[in-house]
Design an enzyme around this catalytic site. Structure first.
Site, PDB file in Angstrom:
ATOM      1  N   PHE A  14      12.712   1.787  13.168  1.00  0.00           N
ATOM      2  CA  PHE A  14      13.348   2.444  12.728  1.00  0.00           C
ATOM      3  C   PHE A  14      13.572   3.488  13.587  1.00  0.00           C
ATOM      4  CE2 PHE A  14      15.556   5.456  10.046  1.00  0.00           C
ATOM      5  CZ  PHE A  14      16.666   4.845   9.507  1.00  0.00           C
TER       6      PHE A  14
ATOM      7  N   ASP B 148       8.936   7.252  19.829  1.00  0.00           N
ATOM      8  CA  ASP B 148       9.900   8.042  18.601  1.00  0.00           C
ATOM      9  C   ASP B 148       8.532   8.624  17.597  1.00  0.00           C
ATOM     10  OD1 ASP B 148      11.048   8.751  16.145  1.00  0.00           O
ATOM     11  OD2 ASP B 148      12.427   6.820  16.367  1.00  0.00           O
TER      12      ASP B 148
ATOM     13  N   LYS C 165      12.289  15.867  11.876  1.00  0.00           N
ATOM     14  CA  LYS C 165      11.452  16.141  10.555  1.00  0.00           C
ATOM     15  C   LYS C 165      10.724  17.333  10.509  1.00  0.00           C
ATOM     16  CE  LYS C 165      11.663  11.273   9.077  1.00  0.00           C
ATOM     17  NZ  LYS C 165      12.081  11.040   7.850  1.00  0.00           N
TER      18      LYS C 165
HETATM   19  C1  LIG Z   1      10.624   6.884  13.479  1.00  0.00           C
HETATM   20  C2  LIG Z   1      12.255   7.651  12.925  1.00  0.00           C
HETATM   21  N1  LIG Z   1      13.082   7.742  13.858  1.00  0.00           N
HETATM   22  C3  LIG Z   1      14.233   8.292  13.429  1.00  0.00           C
HETATM   23  C4  LIG Z   1      14.672   8.605  12.151  1.00  0.00           C
HETATM   24  C5  LIG Z   1      16.073   9.089  11.892  1.00  0.00           C
HETATM   25  O1  LIG Z   1      15.844  10.432  11.758  1.00  0.00           O
HETATM   26  P1  LIG Z   1      17.052  11.195  10.968  1.00  0.00           P
HETATM   27  O2  LIG Z   1      17.137  10.758   9.511  1.00  0.00           O
HETATM   28  O3  LIG Z   1      16.716  12.718  10.991  1.00  0.00           O
HETATM   29  O4  LIG Z   1      18.382  10.792  11.639  1.00  0.00           O
HETATM   30  C6  LIG Z   1      13.755   8.452  11.147  1.00  0.00           C
HETATM   31  C7  LIG Z   1      13.795   8.671   9.759  1.00  0.00           C
HETATM   32  O5  LIG Z   1      13.354   8.423   8.906  1.00  0.00           O
HETATM   33  C8  LIG Z   1      12.222   7.799  11.453  1.00  0.00           C
HETATM   34  O6  LIG Z   1      11.260   7.537  10.923  1.00  0.00           O
END
Ligand SMILES: Cc1ncc(COP(=O)(O)O)c(C=O)c1O
Length: 398
Positions: free
Chosen positions: A139, A224, A253
């Protein structure tokens, strides 16, 4: 109609229906504890999905926001922003990276990373090098580029055509990796621990091989760490547990503990592919969010903070594992630090509801995995309190 019902009705009338929400509204929080609009209190082991890692209303964060708001909140990136410079310095001093770009969210950080790898690839290898490989079950966010990298087709459906050049391979499958990565691959993007996919740490050996294969083909490795980064695993960054250093890392986050911030970190060689005009974000790295980011980094890099996270999280993980064994949940606790997942067959939603009724907020990924993301500042007695509720849930449901 009580206050909560009023909020829900108004919400259904006026807010787009994009979230499956529980019928409650949280209105106040202190440390690990939050209160809903009916005055009920809960232990918050969701933390806004790994965001409020220092707990709610942390006095130093509150004071930082108060002070910054009274000085200046926002100026354009047409001018230098001292807090942004300071936070970039703190991030580079504590990681592999040399340069940082700031934005507002995880998806936006991944968009930035995707643009950066494509720019780097074209600059150094020519126009055909553009492909991006990521993992199934991953994700990376909901914007179109991040969505294309996300290896879960259910999120793609209805939004095609998506940007092209993306493919997804099975985590741990070396032959798929070798087939997918070639001279036209610009980057491989991986969450070292898949969060939304169910708390799955990616095997170390697979990450090592990925790095090797990337190097062989001149592709960049992007981690990521939007969910697993910034202290969550008991190290500042999850890659520190591995023998693999990425070329780019994305964060969001917990870096803002609740104020919206995202960041793209890169080595100098990669970062210099971005030149003025290539990428931007109006709010990115403004005075307020970077003041908070600096405070978060200051606290997390303080003496003993991460050691304490490691100690408390291994206590909690062991206790969870004991409960899983005692109630024959037939699964092992996955994850690192305070990013933990426990398989519960199909009983996730029932257990989440049971715990919420008894004052513990957890969530489940899919219906099969309970996910635990307590604040890193959680106390031992709060962990024990949560374990009592979890034991009641398991004894009733299994
Ligand atoms: C690993 C990862 N990357 C990207 C995102 C996307 O982040 P955002 O919701 O701040 O756009 C998330 C959100 O849960 C995530 O867990």
């Amino acid at each position: 109609m009580n206050n909560t019902e009023h909020i829900i009705n108004m919400g259904k009338e006026n807010v787009m229906n994009t979230y499956g929400r529980l019928p409650m509204a949280l209105v106040r929080g202190v440390g690990t504890r939050v209160w809903d609009s009916e005055g009920r209190s809960y232990l918050d082991f969701v933390t806004g999905l790994a965001v409020t890692s220092l707990g709610h209303s942390h006095p130093e964060i509150v004071e930082t926001i108060r002070k910054q708001a009274s000085e200046i909140l926002h100026t354009s990136n047409l001018y230098w922003i001292p807090n942004q410079v300071r936070l970039a310095e703190m991030l580079t001093a504590n990681s592999f990276a040399d340069k940082v770009f700031f934005c507002n969210s995880g998806a936006e950080a991944n968009e930035g990373a995707i643009k950066l790898v494509r720019k780097y690839a074209k600059k150094h290898y020519g126009k055909d090098k553009h492909k991006i490989v990521s993992l199934k079950n991953s994700f990376h966010g909901r914007t179109l580029g991040a969505l294309s990298a996300t290896g879960q087709l259910k999120y793609h459906q209805g939004f095609e055509p998506l940007p092209t050049g993306f493919s997804h391979i099975e985590a741990g499958n070396l032959s798929e990796l070798k087939e997918a990565v070639d001279q036209n691959t610009a980057a491989v993007i991986i969450e070292p621990i898949q969060g939304e996919g169910g708390v799955h740490p990616i095997p170390k050996e697979f990450l090592l091989s990925t790095k090797e294969i990337c190097e062989k083909h001149g592709a960049l490795l992007v981690f990521d760490e939007v969910q697993c980064g910034v202290g969550r695993t008991g190290k500042l960054f999850a890659y520190e547990w591995l023998d693999v250093v990425p070329d780019i890392m994305t964060l969001a986050k917990a870096l803002g503990n609740g104020v919206p911030i995202g960041a793209v970190l890169a080595s100098a060689k990669v970062a210099e592919s971005f030149q003025p005009g290539d990428h931007a974000s109006t709010f990115g790295g403004n005075h307020l969010v970077t003041a908070v980011g600096c405070k978060v980094m200051e606290i997390m890099t303080g003496e003993g903070f991460l050691a304490d996270v490691e100690y408390k999280s291994s206590y909690f993980k062991n206790k969870l594992q004991e409960l899983a064994k005692k109630y024959k949940l037939d699964g092992t606790v996955r994850g690192l630090g305070f990013m933990l997942g426990l398989p519960v067959q199909e009983k996730g939603p029932e257990i989440v509801q049971y715990c919420s009724d008894r004052g513990l907020l957890i969530n489940c990924v899919g219906s099969t995995t309970l996910r635990f993301l307590p604040p890193l500042t959680v106390s031992m007695s709060e962990l024990d309190e949560a374990l009592v509720i979890l034991e009641q849930a398991f004894s009733e449901k299994f």
